[in-house]
Design an enzyme around this catalytic site. Structure first.
Site, PDB file in Angstrom:
ATOM      1  CG  ASN A   1       2.445  -1.693   0.908  1.00 49.64           C
ATOM      2  OD1 ASN A   1       2.426  -0.520   1.303  1.00 49.64           O
ATOM      3  ND2 ASN A   1       3.450  -2.178   0.194  1.00 49.64           N
TER       4      ASN A   1
ATOM      5  CE  LYS B   1      -4.320  -4.475  -6.966  1.00 43.62           C
ATOM      6  NZ  LYS B   1      -3.370  -5.257  -7.796  1.00 43.62           N
TER       7      LYS B   1
ATOM      8  CG  ASN C   1       6.942  -2.004  -1.519  1.00 44.41           C
ATOM      9  OD1 ASN C   1       6.119  -1.306  -0.941  1.00 44.41           O
ATOM     10  ND2 ASN C   1       6.605  -3.018  -2.317  1.00 44.41           N
ATOM     11  CD  GLU C   2       3.887  -5.526  -0.646  1.00 48.21           C
ATOM     12  OE1 GLU C   2       4.055  -6.428  -1.477  1.00 48.21           O
ATOM     13  OE2 GLU C   2       2.772  -5.074  -0.354  1.00 48.21           O
TER      14      GLU C   2
ATOM     15  CG  ASP D   1       2.489  -6.295  -9.685  1.00 44.34           C
ATOM     16  OD1 ASP D   1       2.377  -6.891 -10.766  1.00 44.34           O
ATOM     17  OD2 ASP D   1       1.570  -5.637  -9.172  1.00 44.34           O
TER      18      ASP D   1
ATOM     19  CE1 TYR E   1      -3.631  -9.509  -5.716  1.00 44.64           C
ATOM     20  CE2 TYR E   1      -2.867  -7.718  -4.317  1.00 44.64           C
ATOM     21  CZ  TYR E   1      -2.939  -8.326  -5.565  1.00 44.64           C
ATOM     22  OH  TYR E   1      -2.329  -7.751  -6.654  1.00 44.64           O
TER      23      TYR E   1
ATOM     24  CD  GLU F   1       1.839  -0.997  -2.487  1.00 45.21           C
ATOM     25  OE1 GLU F   1       1.175  -2.003  -2.804  1.00 45.21           O
ATOM     26  OE2 GLU F   1       3.058  -0.897  -2.709  1.00 45.21           O
TER      27      GLU F   1
ATOM     28  CD1 TRP G   1      -1.072  -0.997  -6.320  1.00 47.52           C
ATOM     29  CD2 TRP G   1       0.546   0.390  -5.615  1.00 47.52           C
ATOM     30  NE1 TRP G   1       0.071  -1.309  -7.009  1.00 47.52           N
ATOM     31  CE2 TRP G   1       1.076  -0.468  -6.601  1.00 47.52           C
ATOM     32  CE3 TRP G   1       1.376   1.353  -5.045  1.00 47.52           C
ATOM     33  CZ2 TRP G   1       2.402  -0.395  -7.021  1.00 47.52           C
ATOM     34  CZ3 TRP G   1       2.684   1.421  -5.458  1.00 47.52           C
ATOM     35  CH2 TRP G   1       3.187   0.551  -6.430  1.00 47.52           C
TER      36      TRP G   1
HETATM   37  C1  BDP Z   1       1.936  -4.808  -3.474  1.00 43.92           C
HETATM   38  C2  BDP Z   1       3.219  -4.277  -4.098  1.00 43.92           C
HETATM   39  C3  BDP Z   1       2.997  -3.538  -5.411  1.00 43.92           C
HETATM   40  C4  BDP Z   1       1.984  -4.291  -6.253  1.00 43.92           C
HETATM   41  C5  BDP Z   1       0.671  -4.344  -5.511  1.00 43.92           C
HETATM   42  C6  BDP Z   1      -0.415  -5.088  -6.296  1.00 43.92           C
HETATM   43  O1  BDP Z   1       3.915  -3.451  -3.205  1.00 43.92           O
HETATM   44  O2  BDP Z   1       4.216  -3.391  -6.079  1.00 43.92           O
HETATM   45  O3  BDP Z   1       1.818  -3.742  -7.530  1.00 43.92           O
HETATM   46  O4  BDP Z   1       0.849  -5.028  -4.293  1.00 43.92           O
HETATM   47  O5  BDP Z   1      -0.521  -6.297  -6.131  1.00 43.92           O
HETATM   48  O6  BDP Z   1       2.182  -6.072  -3.006  1.00 43.92           O
HETATM   49  O7  BDP Z   1      -1.108  -4.472  -7.073  1.00 43.92           O
END
Ligand code: BDP
Length: 617
Positions: free
Chosen positions: A491, A594, A428-429, A191, A497, A529, A574
């Site tokens: 995160n 964000k 990450n993720e 992203d 979401y 995050e 984040w």
């Molecule tokens: C997480 C990711 C990050 C995204 C964030 C988002 O680690 O890179 O920018 O969510 O959705 O899944 O804003």
């Protein structure tokens, strides 16, 4: 519909990509200017040409570009030229420069700070280096290529294809979080905008024939004393003498096969910390009889980091991280090095009361870490391994492991001496399937991921046993992977979401998950995050999603949940600032919004809110 297996079979047919041999130390140390060494920053206007037909190498573009235009180095190419914004393929940079004649007799190197993604360097028509992966430096010796009476022609090709076997994977046959929906075009597995080009300075530097190639510093505290263990690597199996000087402490270095080690005891130590980021220069010299032949200076901060039970300790005391996930991102420059922005960001971190940040989702510039050392900012240093997907074929996973291992080696070699770096973050993720928590993952994916991360964890510990290691886990991702690491980083987007608009339920879900993870793993937890997209200037009462009020209320819930739980080692919002993404229906104006600051660093209400919480002490 295209069959994902087509992509995998293509990968199988392709030869493995080449890069510098692993373990090479050339260019590891940041170049320095001193009595024995010189640096020459080649930043400026270079010739540039896109090569969509991949004809440059055959047509010897490394000698002359047929139709060049001027480009700024360093900078991403994407926002400089309209036809380059979404360009995928090869591009060429070329410049001519005289190597200073006073450098004759020295060894001369060319060092690229960051080229995203695959890079080749030619000097006077000879290929001198190849490197894979953005964000980390690499160098080549060019001494024998120099003609001292003619300018050197330097040509650099950079290629940015979103290949599935790369890290980060440009595409993933199994799909993933950000494929299609979030960042539709250009399609990526992550992203953020896939900026490309020469992102950091290209530097020519000279060193003496026999020189200091690497220095490794490890610091410990023993009562009121500090200890600095120094290991020095000199070239050519040097077996002479040298010296280590640290304030009033001096010790002789005796090299055997190029290696010398010494342990310096520092009485009444002043430990490095965010409150008192005390640094002191360590000067390493090589000697030939009475003559000093090389010197390298490193600012050292003496401090310890460790995990004990469910606490993260700095200098033996529990520390709570406040701060952000960030990006290297700004209009026009893209991901290109931007020193004024860097200085400004640290000023804003101080203003808002943050003591730390994570280099999401790739290693940042060396200057970013130099400043963190000076200002006492704690850094979680992350590799480029974002969005690994273990539902992809074993072959792809194996090739990504190779890239991850290279990047980890290069990252630790580059950043191991920074007191500001307190944690390594290996990924990450990562995901076990197309969408986390939705199922459909092949039964072996979790196991395969566990094996993968065990390898990375062991590799970090073998290179650097002085820092804890972490992995930032996606919502719904396997707990097995988190459990491998010293610090559990999660995160979480309850209230965005999932449970969007329902902040009470979101806070309850977060609290429940924190407690159950703590019970299961008994380790410190970092909320690495959490955040909401927020249109600056958009307001509502009661708070509604996308407004500044909602962002504040969302952050308040997370901070409250964290503060009442001593095992939560920190909160990283984040994101620090809005940043550019691909175009897609969830990213208005091609931005992830964000940020608590806008992309041009104006505070949203949330920045003032965080300041009121974090500047209390
Ligand atoms: C997480 C990711 C990050 C995204 C964030 C988002 O680690 O890179 O920018 O969510 O959705 O899944 O804003």
């Amino acid at each position: 519909m295209r069959d994902a297996r087509d992509d995998v079979s293509k990968v199988k047919a392709a030869p493995p990509e080449r890069s510098a041999p692993r373990g090479s130390r050339v260019g590891t140390l940041q170049p320095r200017q001193n009595a024995h060494r010189n640096t020459f920053d080649l930043s400026g206007l270079w010739d540039f040409q896109l090569d969509p037909k991949d004809e440059g190498e055959g047509a010897r573009w490394f000698e002359r570009l047929p139709a060049p235009r001027a480009i700024a180095v360093p900078c991403s190419w994407n926002e400089l030229f309209d036809d380059a914004r979404d360009y995928v393929g090869l591009a060429w940079y070329r410049t001519q420069v005289f190597v200073p004649s006073s450098w004759r007799g020295e060894r001369v190197f060319l060092r690229v700070g960051s080229a995203n993604y695959a890079c080749k360097i030619w000097v006077n028509g000879e290929l001198v280096a190849e490197h894979l992966g953005g964000h980390l430096p690499f160098a080549a010796e060019i001494t024998e290529r120099i003609s001292w009476t003619q300018p050197a022609t330097i040509a650099i090709s950079v290629e940015n294809k979103p290949l599935p076997e790369r890290v980060p994977a440009g595409s993933s046959p199994a799909g993933g979080l950000f494929t299609g929906i979030v960042g539709g075009y250009p399609a990526t597995t992550y992203d953020f905008f896939p900026y490309a080009g020469l992102h950091r300075s290209v530097i020519m530097f000279s060193v003496p024939r026999t020189h200091i190639e690497d220095v490794t510093v490890r610091t410990t505290l023993e009562g009121s004393d500090g200890r600095v263990d120094v290991s020095v690597l000199a070239t050519d199996g040097h077996s002479g003498a040298g010296r280590a000087r640290f304030g009033s402490i001096e010790a002789a270095l005796r090299f055997r096969d190029g290696v010398a080690e010494v342990s310096l005891r520092v009485p009444d130590v002043r430990p490095w910390s965010p409150r008192d980021p005390h640094l002191q220069p360590l000067v390493i010299t090589l000697e030939d009889g009475q003559r000093e032949t090389d010197a390298y200076t490193l600012d050292v901060g003496i401090r310890t980091v460790e995990v004990r039970g469910d606490r993260l300790l700095l200098n033996g005391e529990p520390i709570t991280l406040t701060g952000f996930g960030k990006h290297e991102d700004f209009p026009i420059h893209g991901r290109g090095f931007d020193l004024p922005l860097l200085v400004r960001d640290y000023e804003l971190l101080r203003w808002v009361g943050a003591n730390s940040y994570r280099t999401s989702h790739y290693p940042y510039s060396e200057e970013a870490l130099d400043l963190a050392d000076r200002l006492g900012v704690l850094v979680i240093d992350e590799t480029p391994a974002v969005s690994l997907n273990f539902a992809d074929s074993g072959e792809l996973v194996a090739r990504r492991l190779d890239q991850c291992q290279r990047a980890l080696d290069e990252l630790i070699a580059r950043d191991k001496n920074h007191p500001s770096v307190i944690l390594w973050c290996v990924a990450n993720e990562p995901m076990a399937g197309g969408s986390p928590g939705v199922g459909g993952a092949p039964p072996t994916a979790v196991e395969e991921g566990s094996r993968f991360f065990r390898v990375l964890y062991d590799q970090v510990r073998a290179r650097d046993a002085t820092r804890p290691v972490t992995l930032a886990g996606v919502m719904g991702g396997p707990v097995e992977w988190l459990s491998i690491f010293d610090v559990v980083s999660i995160n979480r987007y309850y209230g965005w979401y999932v449970l969007g608009g329902r902040l009470d339920a979101a806070q309850a879900a977060l609290a429940q998950e924190l407690d159950s993870l703590h019970q299961k793993l008994g380790k410190p937890i970092l909320i690495s995050e959490f955040g909401t997209d927020t249109v600056a200037g958009s307001h509502s009462q009661p708070p509604e999603m996308w407004t500044e009020e909602y962002q504040v209320e969302f952050l308040r819930r997370y901070l409250d949940a964290a503060e009442s739980r001593p095992f939560v080692a920190g909160v990283h919002v984040w994101n620090f600032a809005d940043f550019k993404t691909g175009q897609g229906i969830l990213r208005a104006a091609g931005l992830n919004q964000k940020g608590v600051f806008t992309r041009d660093r104006r505070p949203k209400m949330a920045a003032h809110f965080l300041r009121s919480r974090w500047c209390r002490t």
